[in-house]
Design a protein around this motif. Structure first.
Motif, PDB file in Angstrom:
ATOM      1  N   PRO A 108       0.860  -1.263   0.054  1.00  0.00           N
ATOM      2  CA  PRO A 108       0.080   0.124  -0.038  1.00  0.00           C
ATOM      3  C   PRO A 108       0.828   1.184  -0.045  1.00  0.00           C
ATOM      4  CG  PRO A 108      -0.029  -0.906   2.044  1.00  0.00           C
ATOM      5  CD  PRO A 108       0.741  -1.957   1.204  1.00  0.00           C
ATOM      6  N   GLY A 109       2.111   1.105   0.279  1.00  0.00           N
ATOM      7  CA  GLY A 109       2.872   2.490   0.515  1.00  0.00           C
ATOM      8  C   GLY A 109       4.125   2.338  -0.427  1.00  0.00           C
ATOM      9  N   PRO A 110       4.881   3.195  -0.271  1.00  0.00           N
ATOM     10  CA  PRO A 110       6.098   3.440  -1.492  1.00  0.00           C
ATOM     11  C   PRO A 110       7.216   2.506  -1.168  1.00  0.00           C
ATOM     12  CG  PRO A 110       6.138   5.255   0.290  1.00  0.00           C
ATOM     13  CD  PRO A 110       5.012   4.495   0.454  1.00  0.00           C
ATOM     14  N   LEU A 111       7.237   1.804  -0.085  1.00  0.00           N
ATOM     15  CA  LEU A 111       8.262   1.079   0.148  1.00  0.00           C
ATOM     16  C   LEU A 111       7.961  -0.627   0.410  1.00  0.00           C
ATOM     17  CD1 LEU A 111      10.110   3.127   2.869  1.00  0.00           C
ATOM     18  CD2 LEU A 111      10.642   2.992   0.448  1.00  0.00           C
ATOM     19  N   VAL A 112       8.891  -1.317   0.024  1.00  0.00           N
ATOM     20  CA  VAL A 112       8.491  -3.003  -0.016  1.00  0.00           C
ATOM     21  C   VAL A 112       9.785  -3.502   0.716  1.00  0.00           C
ATOM     22  CG1 VAL A 112       9.293  -3.692  -1.980  1.00  0.00           C
ATOM     23  CG2 VAL A 112       8.049  -5.036  -0.972  1.00  0.00           C
ATOM     24  N   ALA A 113       9.608  -4.305   1.657  1.00  0.00           N
ATOM     25  CA  ALA A 113      10.734  -5.123   2.564  1.00  0.00           C
ATOM     26  C   ALA A 113      10.906  -6.444   2.058  1.00  0.00           C
ATOM     27  CB  ALA A 113      10.463  -5.039   4.055  1.00  0.00           C
ATOM     28  N   PHE A 114      12.023  -7.106   1.948  1.00  0.00           N
ATOM     29  CA  PHE A 114      12.282  -8.287   1.643  1.00  0.00           C
ATOM     30  C   PHE A 114      12.810  -9.167   2.893  1.00  0.00           C
ATOM     31  CE2 PHE A 114      12.164  -6.108  -2.229  1.00  0.00           C
ATOM     32  CZ  PHE A 114      11.763  -7.121  -3.245  1.00  0.00           C
ATOM     33  N   LEU A 115      12.107 -10.050   3.404  1.00  0.00           N
ATOM     34  CA  LEU A 115      12.579 -10.889   4.529  1.00  0.00           C
ATOM     35  C   LEU A 115      13.048 -12.300   4.146  1.00  0.00           C
ATOM     36  CD1 LEU A 115      10.079  -8.883   5.690  1.00  0.00           C
ATOM     37  CD2 LEU A 115      11.437  -9.549   7.656  1.00  0.00           C
ATOM     38  N   ARG A 116      13.649 -13.156   4.747  1.00  0.00           N
ATOM     39  CA  ARG A 116      13.975 -14.368   4.734  1.00  0.00           C
ATOM     40  C   ARG A 116      14.011 -15.148   6.131  1.00  0.00           C
ATOM     41  NH1 ARG A 116      18.723 -16.083   6.120  1.00  0.00           N
ATOM     42  NH2 ARG A 116      20.592 -14.757   5.813  1.00  0.00           N
ATOM     43  N   PRO A 117      13.748 -16.423   6.115  1.00  0.00           N
ATOM     44  CA  PRO A 117      13.905 -17.400   7.302  1.00  0.00           C
ATOM     45  C   PRO A 117      15.302 -17.131   8.048  1.00  0.00           C
ATOM     46  CG  PRO A 117      12.352 -18.360   5.920  1.00  0.00           C
ATOM     47  CD  PRO A 117      13.036 -17.453   5.215  1.00  0.00           C
ATOM     48  N   GLU A 118      15.487 -17.013   9.273  1.00  0.00           N
ATOM     49  CA  GLU A 118      17.065 -17.076   9.644  1.00  0.00           C
ATOM     50  C   GLU A 118      17.851 -18.386   9.358  1.00  0.00           C
ATOM     51  OE1 GLU A 118      19.578 -16.342  13.686  1.00  0.00           O
ATOM     52  OE2 GLU A 118      17.446 -16.934  13.876  1.00  0.00           O
ATOM     53  N   LYS A 119      17.023 -19.609   8.954  1.00  0.00           N
ATOM     54  CA  LYS A 119      17.960 -20.598   8.772  1.00  0.00           C
ATOM     55  C   LYS A 119      17.790 -20.978   7.335  1.00  0.00           C
ATOM     56  CE  LYS A 119      18.391 -22.134  13.455  1.00  0.00           C
ATOM     57  NZ  LYS A 119      18.163 -23.310  14.394  1.00  0.00           N
ATOM     58  N   GLY A 120      17.374 -20.165   6.658  1.00  0.00           N
ATOM     59  CA  GLY A 120      17.016 -20.447   5.064  1.00  0.00           C
ATOM     60  C   GLY A 120      15.607 -20.809   4.679  1.00  0.00           C
ATOM     61  N   GLY A 121      15.185 -20.664   3.600  1.00  0.00           N
ATOM     62  CA  GLY A 121      13.926 -20.828   3.220  1.00  0.00           C
ATOM     63  C   GLY A 121      13.463 -19.719   2.244  1.00  0.00           C
ATOM     64  N   GLN A 122      12.290 -19.841   2.036  1.00  0.00           N
ATOM     65  CA  GLN A 122      11.711 -18.897   0.859  1.00  0.00           C
ATOM     66  C   GLN A 122      11.407 -17.457   1.476  1.00  0.00           C
ATOM     67  OE1 GLN A 122       8.349 -20.175  -0.922  1.00  0.00           O
ATOM     68  NE2 GLN A 122       8.124 -18.780  -2.349  1.00  0.00           N
ATOM     69  N   GLU A 123      12.025 -16.641   0.791  1.00  0.00           N
ATOM     70  CA  GLU A 123      11.942 -15.085   0.920  1.00  0.00           C
ATOM     71  C   GLU A 123      10.438 -14.661   0.813  1.00  0.00           C
ATOM     72  OE1 GLU A 123      14.145 -11.910  -1.417  1.00  0.00           O
ATOM     73  OE2 GLU A 123      15.384 -12.252   0.041  1.00  0.00           O
ATOM     74  N   TRP A 124      10.089 -13.663   1.432  1.00  0.00           N
ATOM     75  CA  TRP A 124       8.643 -13.022   1.275  1.00  0.00           C
ATOM     76  C   TRP A 124       8.774 -11.493   1.487  1.00  0.00           C
ATOM     77  CZ3 TRP A 124      10.377 -14.808   6.130  1.00  0.00           C
ATOM     78  CH2 TRP A 124       9.861 -13.888   7.362  1.00  0.00           C
ATOM     79  N   THR A 125       7.870 -11.024   0.709  1.00  0.00           N
ATOM     80  CA  THR A 125       7.736  -9.485   0.885  1.00  0.00           C
ATOM     81  C   THR A 125       6.783  -8.831   2.168  1.00  0.00           C
ATOM     82  OG1 THR A 125       6.177  -9.366  -0.766  1.00  0.00           O
ATOM     83  CG2 THR A 125       8.450  -9.039  -1.562  1.00  0.00           C
ATOM     84  N   ALA A 126       6.912  -7.901   2.501  1.00  0.00           N
ATOM     85  CA  ALA A 126       6.183  -7.233   3.647  1.00  0.00           C
ATOM     86  C   ALA A 126       6.115  -5.891   3.418  1.00  0.00           C
ATOM     87  CB  ALA A 126       6.930  -7.488   4.950  1.00  0.00           C
ATOM     88  N   ASP A 127       5.094  -5.014   4.030  1.00  0.00           N
ATOM     89  CA  ASP A 127       4.940  -3.656   4.135  1.00  0.00           C
ATOM     90  C   ASP A 127       5.961  -3.074   5.412  1.00  0.00           C
ATOM     91  OD1 ASP A 127       4.303  -1.082   4.792  1.00  0.00           O
ATOM     92  OD2 ASP A 127       2.160  -1.450   4.449  1.00  0.00           O
ATOM     93  N   PRO A 128       6.817  -2.656   5.190  1.00  0.00           N
ATOM     94  CA  PRO A 128       7.930  -1.980   6.022  1.00  0.00           C
ATOM     95  C   PRO A 128       7.028  -1.380   7.382  1.00  0.00           C
ATOM     96  CG  PRO A 128       8.752  -1.331   3.965  1.00  0.00           C
ATOM     97  CD  PRO A 128       7.515  -1.957   3.697  1.00  0.00           C
ATOM     98  N   GLY A 129       5.817  -0.938   7.014  1.00  0.00           N
ATOM     99  CA  GLY A 129       5.062  -0.424   8.175  1.00  0.00           C
ATOM    100  C   GLY A 129       4.580  -1.339   9.110  1.00  0.00           C
ATOM    101  N   ASN A 130       4.720  -2.661   8.638  1.00  0.00           N
ATOM    102  CA  ASN A 130       4.293  -3.680   9.722  1.00  0.00           C
ATOM    103  C   ASN A 130       5.464  -4.579  10.187  1.00  0.00           C
ATOM    104  OD1 ASN A 130       1.539  -3.763   8.786  1.00  0.00           O
ATOM    105  ND2 ASN A 130       1.577  -5.046   7.343  1.00  0.00           N
ATOM    106  N   LEU A 131       6.545  -3.935  10.181  1.00  0.00           N
ATOM    107  CA  LEU A 131       7.638  -4.550  10.706  1.00  0.00           C
ATOM    108  C   LEU A 131       8.075  -3.986  12.081  1.00  0.00           C
ATOM    109  CD1 LEU A 131      10.122  -5.137   7.627  1.00  0.00           C
ATOM    110  CD2 LEU A 131       8.472  -6.464   8.616  1.00  0.00           C
ATOM    111  N   ARG A 132       8.708  -5.056  12.850  1.00  0.00           N
ATOM    112  CA  ARG A 132       9.115  -4.242  14.090  1.00  0.00           C
ATOM    113  C   ARG A 132      10.201  -5.297  14.629  1.00  0.00           C
ATOM    114  NH1 ARG A 132       6.644  -7.139  18.389  1.00  0.00           N
ATOM    115  NH2 ARG A 132       4.609  -8.030  18.043  1.00  0.00           N
ATOM    116  N   ARG A 133      10.855  -4.909  15.736  1.00  0.00           N
ATOM    117  CA  ARG A 133      11.969  -5.495  16.282  1.00  0.00           C
ATOM    118  C   ARG A 133      11.176  -6.652  16.981  1.00  0.00           C
ATOM    119  NH1 ARG A 133      13.743  -0.557  15.567  1.00  0.00           N
ATOM    120  NH2 ARG A 133      15.674  -0.274  14.684  1.00  0.00           N
ATOM    121  N   PRO A 134      11.704  -7.917  16.950  1.00  0.00           N
ATOM    122  CA  PRO A 134      11.055  -8.839  17.792  1.00  0.00           C
ATOM    123  C   PRO A 134      11.573  -8.836  19.167  1.00  0.00           C
ATOM    124  CG  PRO A 134      12.746  -9.955  16.447  1.00  0.00           C
ATOM    125  CD  PRO A 134      12.697  -8.509  15.977  1.00  0.00           C
ATOM    126  N   GLU A 135      10.575  -9.150  20.058  1.00  0.00           N
ATOM    127  CA  GLU A 135      10.917  -9.093  21.596  1.00  0.00           C
ATOM    128  C   GLU A 135      11.661 -10.189  22.094  1.00  0.00           C
ATOM    129  OE1 GLU A 135       7.176  -8.238  23.410  1.00  0.00           O
ATOM    130  OE2 GLU A 135       6.608  -6.493  21.835  1.00  0.00           O
TER     131      GLU A 135
END
Length: 70
Positions: free
Chosen positions: A43-70
Motif C-alpha cells: 500500500p505504500g512506497p516501500l517494500v521489505a524483503f525478508l527470509r527465514p534465519e536458517k534459510g527458506g523462501q523469502e517473502w515481501t512485507a509492508d515495512p510499516g508492519n515490521l518491528r523488532r522482535p521481543e
C-alpha cells in the motif's frame, strides 16, 4: 501534499517481526516500489524483503508492519 514518515524499523541484516504474517525473518532489503519489476501489492512506497534465519523462501512485507522482535 502528504509527507511520508521516515522508516524507523529494523535495518537490513537484523531480525524483524512481520505483524501481518506473524513470522520473524532477517531483513534483506527495503526498496522503493518504483525499483521493482513485479506487482508488489504494497500500500505504500516501500517494500521489505525478508527470509527465514536458517534459510527458506523469502517473502515481501509492508515495512510499516515490521518491528523488532521481543
Amino acid at each position: 501534499m502528504n509527507k511520508q514518515m521516515p522508516y524507523e524499523g529494523p535495518r537490513p541484516g537484523q531480525e524483524a517481526y512481520d505483524d501481518l504474517t506473524g513470522r520473524v525473518g532477517v531483513l534483506q532489503a527495503i526498496c522503493h516500489v518504483n525499483e521493482l519489476a513485479f506487482d508488489h501489492g504494497m500500500p505504500g512506497p516501500l517494500v521489505a524483503f525478508l527470509r527465514p534465519e536458517k534459510g527458506g523462501q523469502e517473502w515481501t512485507a509492508d515495512p510499516g508492519n515490521l518491528r523488532r522482535p521481543e
